[in-house]
Design a protein around this motif. Structure first.
Motif, mmCIF file in Angstrom:
data_model
loop_
_atom_site.group_PDB
_atom_site.id
_atom_site.type_symbol
_atom_site.label_atom_id
_atom_site.label_comp_id
_atom_site.label_asym_id
_atom_site.label_seq_id
_atom_site.Cartn_x
_atom_site.Cartn_y
_atom_site.Cartn_z
ATOM 1 N N VAL A 173 0.895 -1.267 0.030
ATOM 2 C CA VAL A 173 -0.016 0.065 -0.052
ATOM 3 C C VAL A 173 0.825 1.507 0.175
ATOM 4 N N ILE A 174 1.952 1.412 0.860
ATOM 5 C CA ILE A 174 2.784 2.493 0.820
ATOM 6 C C ILE A 174 3.465 2.714 -0.427
ATOM 7 N N GLY A 175 3.777 1.327 -1.140
ATOM 8 C CA GLY A 175 4.739 1.734 -2.451
ATOM 9 C C GLY A 175 3.567 2.105 -3.638
ATOM 10 N N VAL A 176 2.251 1.833 -3.481
ATOM 11 C CA VAL A 176 1.193 2.392 -4.409
ATOM 12 C C VAL A 176 1.211 3.763 -4.204
ATOM 13 N N MET A 177 1.044 4.240 -3.103
ATOM 14 C CA MET A 177 0.763 5.523 -2.489
ATOM 15 C C MET A 177 2.112 6.537 -3.206
ATOM 16 N N LYS A 178 3.040 5.985 -2.999
ATOM 17 C CA LYS A 178 4.266 6.871 -3.286
ATOM 18 C C LYS A 178 4.599 6.745 -4.690
ATOM 19 N N THR A 179 4.258 5.611 -5.526
ATOM 20 C CA THR A 179 4.515 5.384 -6.956
ATOM 21 C C THR A 179 3.640 5.938 -7.678
ATOM 22 N N CYS A 180 2.274 6.079 -7.288
ATOM 23 C CA CYS A 180 1.181 6.488 -8.237
ATOM 24 C C CYS A 180 0.836 7.753 -7.622
ATOM 25 N N GLY A 181 0.735 8.626 -8.799
ATOM 26 C CA GLY A 181 0.224 10.092 -8.750
ATOM 27 C C GLY A 181 -1.206 10.079 -8.223
ATOM 28 N N SER A 182 -2.119 9.269 -8.848
ATOM 29 C CA SER A 182 -3.319 9.368 -8.606
ATOM 30 C C SER A 182 -3.901 8.107 -8.847
ATOM 31 N N LEU A 183 -5.560 7.887 -8.403
ATOM 32 C CA LEU A 183 -6.083 6.305 -8.305
ATOM 33 C C LEU A 183 -6.263 6.404 -9.825
ATOM 34 N N THR A 184 -6.101 7.165 -10.963
ATOM 35 C CA THR A 184 -6.519 6.940 -12.357
ATOM 36 C C THR A 184 -5.248 6.033 -12.749
ATOM 37 N N GLU A 185 -4.156 6.214 -12.307
ATOM 38 C CA GLU A 185 -2.961 5.451 -12.841
ATOM 39 C C GLU A 185 -2.975 3.818 -12.394
ATOM 40 N N VAL A 186 -3.506 3.719 -11.233
ATOM 41 C CA VAL A 186 -3.894 2.494 -10.764
ATOM 42 C C VAL A 186 -4.780 1.626 -11.428
ATOM 43 N N LYS A 187 -5.691 2.418 -12.121
ATOM 44 C CA LYS A 187 -6.723 1.647 -12.924
ATOM 45 C C LYS A 187 -6.279 1.388 -14.254
ATOM 46 N N LYS A 188 -5.097 1.871 -14.801
ATOM 47 C CA LYS A 188 -4.635 1.402 -16.019
ATOM 48 C C LYS A 188 -4.093 0.061 -15.976
ATOM 49 N N PRO A 189 -4.530 -0.746 -16.974
ATOM 50 C CA PRO A 189 -4.098 -1.960 -17.076
ATOM 51 C C PRO A 189 -2.766 -2.579 -16.890
ATOM 52 N N GLU A 190 -1.954 -1.707 -17.715
ATOM 53 C CA GLU A 190 -0.593 -1.986 -17.528
ATOM 54 C C GLU A 190 0.115 -1.843 -16.198
ATOM 55 N N HIS A 191 -0.379 -0.909 -15.545
ATOM 56 C CA HIS A 191 0.229 -0.461 -14.212
ATOM 57 C C HIS A 191 -0.323 -1.545 -13.058
ATOM 58 N N ALA A 192 -1.665 -1.384 -13.367
ATOM 59 C CA ALA A 192 -2.437 -2.617 -12.356
ATOM 60 C C ALA A 192 -1.456 -4.187 -12.361
ATOM 61 N N LEU A 193 -1.446 -4.319 -13.581
ATOM 62 C CA LEU A 193 -0.786 -5.601 -14.102
ATOM 63 C C LEU A 193 0.657 -5.652 -13.212
ATOM 64 N N ARG A 194 1.381 -4.544 -13.476
ATOM 65 C CA ARG A 194 2.625 -4.662 -12.894
ATOM 66 C C ARG A 194 2.628 -4.743 -11.352
ATOM 67 N N LEU A 195 1.749 -4.088 -10.673
ATOM 68 C CA LEU A 195 1.463 -3.972 -9.355
ATOM 69 C C LEU A 195 1.215 -5.347 -8.819
ATOM 70 N N PHE A 196 0.090 -6.206 -9.734
ATOM 71 C CA PHE A 196 0.081 -7.376 -9.093
ATOM 72 C C PHE A 196 0.887 -8.601 -9.326
ATOM 73 N N ILE A 197 1.844 -8.124 -10.253
ATOM 74 C CA ILE A 197 3.023 -9.003 -10.515
ATOM 75 C C ILE A 197 3.881 -8.927 -9.287
ATOM 76 N N ARG A 198 4.317 -7.518 -9.075
ATOM 77 C CA ARG A 198 5.201 -7.449 -7.943
ATOM 78 C C ARG A 198 4.432 -7.921 -6.465
ATOM 79 N N PHE A 199 3.176 -7.883 -6.162
ATOM 80 C CA PHE A 199 2.649 -8.184 -4.962
ATOM 81 C C PHE A 199 3.026 -9.903 -5.159
ATOM 82 N N ALA A 200 2.368 -10.436 -6.022
ATOM 83 C CA ALA A 200 2.660 -11.984 -6.264
ATOM 84 C C ALA A 200 3.895 -12.651 -5.855
ATOM 85 N N ILE A 201 4.865 -11.899 -6.592
ATOM 86 C CA ILE A 201 6.408 -12.346 -6.540
ATOM 87 C C ILE A 201 6.712 -12.145 -4.941
#
Length: 275
Positions: A62-90
């Protein structure tokens, strides 16, 4: 056998015994130490730490998402969300299977140490009193031996103390491996967030350095064995007191070099590998 000779030989036997213990300890896997009873405790602690690690995993994410994403809109982007999901899974895999990763790193360190040991035949070269020293002591009368009592007493004390410092340092390195294993889920959970992943990287590097310390310790003992096999120089033309004093002084100096190198093995690994 005189008291002087017996005192020196007892000190050297203590030193040789501690060196032998070091050789056995450095190549002993923590899983096999003391019948594996300590390892079972460490695994139980590691399992308990996994629950804390998984909780921290979410926090770091959560801290990483808050610091690397400028807004909630960036999190909704598929490529960005996929990258965050892969990081969390690893990161979750690293936390839950961290002990296997640690064991793999440990096995590499032990493999390097074993290669060093198999390439030398100097590990079984005990340090012993030269025949010229023994003859000089035995040829002295009772009153002539009195000045040597203080020399041998101090020398034996130094050798005994150095032997215990040496083995305590090696045991300290061995127990550090247990500590890294037990608490590994906590620092490994930091991989969930990009700003915090340096904690996990530093942890892995530090653990790898501890594993490689075994090879440095064995190399130090091999170098000392070369000193021991050649032996300190003995001035056979000097008086017995001077001869013994010079021999004991040079022997203690060689031992100090070994103890100092073993105690600085972590620093040597860091300087060599940049860990």
């Amino acid at each position: 056998m005189s008291w002087i000779q017996s005192n020196l030989e007892n000190a050297l036997n203590t030193w040789n015994g501690k060196l032998t213990e070091i050789y056995e300890l450095v190549v002993t896997h923590p899983m096999d130490f003391k019948g594996g009873s300590i390892w079972k405790v460490i695994m139980n602690i590691n399992g308990a730490m996994q629950a804390i690690g998984l909780a921290l995993l979410v926090l770091f994410f959560v801290i990483g998402v808050m610091k690397t994403c400028g807004s909630l809109t960036e999190v909704k982007k598929p490529e960005h969300a996929l990258r965050l999901f892969i990081r969390f899974a690893i990161a979750k895999i690293v936390v839950t299977h961290g002990i296997e990763i640690m064991n793999a790193i440990l096995s590499i360190g032990y493999g390097i140490t074993m290669q060093v040991m198999t390439k030398t035949s100097l590990l079984n070269s005990p340090t012993s009193l030269p025949g010229s020293i023994v003859d000089a002591i035995n040829n002295l009368g009772f009153f002539e031996q009195i000045p040597l009592w203080a020399v041998t007493l101090l020398g034996s004390l130094f050798i005994t103390v150095l032997s215990f410092i040496l083995i305590l340092t090696v045991y300290g390195r061995f127990f550090k491996i247990y500590m890294y294993m037990a608490l590994s889920p906590i620092p490994l959970s930091s991989f969930a967030g990009q700003p915090s992943d340096q904690i996990g990287k530093s942890f892995i590097k530090s653990f790898a350095g501890v594993c490689l310390e075994g090879a440095v310790i064995i190399l130090s003992c091999v170098i000392f064995s070369v000193f021991a096999s050649s032996g300190p120089s003995v001035d056979t033309g000097a008086e017995a007191v001077t001869m013994v004093w010079k021999y004991v002084g040079e022997l203690i100096f060689n031992m100090l070099v070994l103890v100092g190198t073993v105690r600085m093995s972590d620093r040597i690994v860091k300087e060599m590998m940049g860990l």
